[in-house]
Design a protein around this motif. Structure first.
Motif, PDB file in Angstrom:
ATOM      1  N   GLY A 124       0.811  -1.211   0.000  1.00 48.73           N
ATOM      2  CA  GLY A 124       0.000   0.000   0.000  1.00 48.73           C
ATOM      3  C   GLY A 124       0.844   1.260   0.000  1.00 48.73           C
ATOM      4  N   PHE A 125       2.177   1.082  -0.014  1.00 51.74           N
ATOM      5  CA  PHE A 125       3.093   2.218   0.025  1.00 51.74           C
ATOM      6  C   PHE A 125       3.864   2.398  -1.277  1.00 51.74           C
ATOM      7  CE2 PHE A 125       2.130   1.742   4.404  1.00 51.74           C
ATOM      8  CZ  PHE A 125       2.476   2.912   5.063  1.00 51.74           C
ATOM      9  N   HIS A 126       3.802   1.443  -2.183  1.00 53.82           N
ATOM     10  CA  HIS A 126       4.602   1.520  -3.413  1.00 53.82           C
ATOM     11  C   HIS A 126       3.920   2.438  -4.423  1.00 53.82           C
ATOM     12  CE1 HIS A 126       6.973   0.353  -6.889  1.00 53.82           C
ATOM     13  NE2 HIS A 126       7.790  -0.283  -6.080  1.00 53.82           N
ATOM     14  N   ALA A 179      -3.524  -3.457  -4.987  1.00 51.37           N
ATOM     15  CA  ALA A 179      -4.093  -4.684  -5.538  1.00 51.37           C
ATOM     16  C   ALA A 179      -4.897  -4.410  -6.797  1.00 51.37           C
ATOM     17  CB  ALA A 179      -4.990  -5.343  -4.491  1.00 51.37           C
ATOM     18  N   THR A 180      -4.860  -5.366  -7.709  1.00 51.90           N
ATOM     19  CA  THR A 180      -5.730  -5.351  -8.881  1.00 51.90           C
ATOM     20  C   THR A 180      -6.392  -6.716  -9.004  1.00 51.90           C
ATOM     21  OG1 THR A 180      -4.054  -6.144 -10.442  1.00 51.90           O
ATOM     22  CG2 THR A 180      -4.214  -3.748 -10.095  1.00 51.90           C
ATOM     23  N   VAL A 181      -7.539  -6.739  -9.652  1.00 52.06           N
ATOM     24  CA  VAL A 181      -8.232  -8.011  -9.876  1.00 52.06           C
ATOM     25  C   VAL A 181      -7.350  -8.954 -10.687  1.00 52.06           C
ATOM     26  CG1 VAL A 181     -10.155  -9.059 -11.141  1.00 52.06           C
ATOM     27  CG2 VAL A 181     -10.571  -7.105  -9.632  1.00 52.06           C
ATOM     28  N   HIS A 182      -6.678  -8.417 -11.693  1.00 52.30           N
ATOM     29  CA  HIS A 182      -5.817  -9.253 -12.529  1.00 52.30           C
ATOM     30  C   HIS A 182      -4.718  -9.924 -11.711  1.00 52.30           C
ATOM     31  CE1 HIS A 182      -3.382 -10.698 -15.845  1.00 52.30           C
ATOM     32  NE2 HIS A 182      -2.348 -10.047 -15.340  1.00 52.30           N
ATOM     33  N   ALA A 183      -4.054  -9.155 -10.859  1.00 56.57           N
ATOM     34  CA  ALA A 183      -2.977  -9.725 -10.045  1.00 56.57           C
ATOM     35  C   ALA A 183      -3.504 -10.803  -9.110  1.00 56.57           C
ATOM     36  CB  ALA A 183      -2.285  -8.618  -9.250  1.00 56.57           C
ATOM     37  N   VAL A 184      -4.642 -10.546  -8.485  1.00 58.63           N
ATOM     38  CA  VAL A 184      -5.220 -11.527  -7.567  1.00 58.63           C
ATOM     39  C   VAL A 184      -5.601 -12.804  -8.312  1.00 58.63           C
ATOM     40  CG1 VAL A 184      -7.173 -12.003  -6.024  1.00 58.63           C
ATOM     41  CG2 VAL A 184      -5.987  -9.801  -5.902  1.00 58.63           C
ATOM     42  N   ALA A 187      -5.381  -9.712  -0.696  1.00 54.05           N
ATOM     43  CA  ALA A 187      -5.421  -8.502  -1.509  1.00 54.05           C
ATOM     44  C   ALA A 187      -5.359  -7.298  -0.583  1.00 54.05           C
ATOM     45  CB  ALA A 187      -6.695  -8.459  -2.342  1.00 54.05           C
ATOM     46  N   SER A 188      -4.455  -6.379  -0.880  1.00 57.20           N
ATOM     47  CA  SER A 188      -4.258  -5.221  -0.012  1.00 57.20           C
ATOM     48  C   SER A 188      -3.768  -4.044  -0.840  1.00 57.20           C
ATOM     49  CB  SER A 188      -3.226  -5.561   1.063  1.00 57.20           C
ATOM     50  OG  SER A 188      -3.049  -4.499   1.965  1.00 57.20           O
ATOM     51  N   GLY A 189      -4.214  -2.852  -0.459  1.00 56.14           N
ATOM     52  CA  GLY A 189      -3.779  -1.639  -1.139  1.00 56.14           C
ATOM     53  C   GLY A 189      -4.821  -1.109  -2.095  1.00 56.14           C
ATOM     54  N   GLY A 190      -5.476  -0.011  -1.714  1.00 59.28           N
ATOM     55  CA  GLY A 190      -6.418   0.651  -2.599  1.00 59.28           C
ATOM     56  C   GLY A 190      -7.821   0.073  -2.629  1.00 59.28           C
ATOM     57  N   SER A 236      -7.668  -0.508   5.481  1.00 61.93           N
ATOM     58  CA  SER A 236      -7.566   0.504   6.528  1.00 61.93           C
ATOM     59  C   SER A 236      -8.914   1.176   6.754  1.00 61.93           C
ATOM     60  CB  SER A 236      -6.496   1.546   6.162  1.00 61.93           C
ATOM     61  OG  SER A 236      -6.785   2.136   4.912  1.00 61.93           O
ATOM     62  N   GLY A 237      -9.738   1.234   5.707  1.00 64.17           N
ATOM     63  CA  GLY A 237     -11.068   1.821   5.824  1.00 64.17           C
ATOM     64  C   GLY A 237     -12.140   0.747   5.874  1.00 64.17           C
ATOM     65  N   SER A 238     -11.995  -0.176   6.805  1.00 69.91           N
ATOM     66  CA  SER A 238     -12.879  -1.350   6.850  1.00 69.91           C
ATOM     67  C   SER A 238     -14.341  -0.986   7.050  1.00 69.91           C
ATOM     68  CB  SER A 238     -12.429  -2.297   7.970  1.00 69.91           C
ATOM     69  OG  SER A 238     -11.078  -2.661   7.822  1.00 69.91           O
TER      70      SER A 238
END
Length: 225
Positions: free
Chosen positions: A156-158, A163-168, A183-186, A207-209
């Protein structure tokens, strides 16, 4: 696919990794995680041990975070100390420069070092947005060979993104259920969270659960969620 609010909550690592986070904010995080029914809280190692009543909530932390450019011994020591301080799970960042240099065996070695240092759940952060598809597959294979329990998309810092659907989907297809996929980030709304689960995510770092869960559709059966 459809998933209930409660089921999604049980997949969440409720996360606070801001560099200026305070102990008071961690206390609020724990209270909110219990209220939401989240699986765990994920905090920086310096915030351990957590002294608040966790109830059924697990404790996760990070090591080699966020760059991954730490020596294997440093990562292992960090993981070992965090485990002694009560962490149930450790999310380690790999050194992606080793992967890009064509040295996946060195990535395996650092994962093995951390694996040996903690008896808890080990998640391996591969920073998928910064990798090619072939590198994502290579990173997932390294995580499995190294003894990880999960592969995780992002810190989440890069600057490359989260995360993207494709990567997951690619990560899930590579590990084929032998490892979990986080899946984490965004991930900031219900629709995105649901899409990640449909793509194969078995854990979510948020973070915004509350905002995500509040976006769940009301159930027609019980008049709400």
């Amino acid at each position: 696919m459809d998933i209930t609010r409660e089921a999604l909550a049980r997949m969440i690592d409720h996360t606070l990794l801001k560099t200026d986070a305070t102990a008071a904010q961690v206390s609020e995080l724990v209270a909110e995680a219990r209220d939401l029914g989240a699986y765990s809280v994920c905090v920086s190692p310096s915030m351990l041990p957590i002294t608040e009543d966790l109830g059924a909530v697990k404790v996760a932390t990070v090591c080699g975070f966020p760059s991954g450019n730490h020596t294997p011994a440093t990562k292992a020591a960090e993981a070992a100390e965090s485990t002694k301080l009560g962490a149930d799970e450790v999310d380690m960042v790999i050194n992606i420069s080793l992967l890009k240099a064509g040295r996946p065996e060195l990535v395996v070695e650092e994962i093995q070092a951390v694996r040996a240092a903690t008896g808890g759940v080990l998640k391996v952060i591969i920073e998928s947005a910064a990798l090619t598809d072939d590198e994502i597959v290579e990173a997932c294979r390294a995580a499995e060979t190294g003894g990880a329990d999960y592969v995780k998309t992002s810190t989440g810092f890069h600057p490359a993104g989260g995360a993207t659907v494709h990567a997951v989907e690619l990560m899930s297809a590579t590990v084929e259920g032998r490892l979990g996929v986080k899946a984490s980030g965004g991930i900031r709304d219900w629709e995105t969270a649901q899409a990640m689960v449909a793509a194969g995510a078995t854990r979510l770092g948020l973070s915004g659960s509350r905002a995500v869960l509040d976006g769940a559709p009301a159930s027609e059966d019980d008049g709400g969620y």
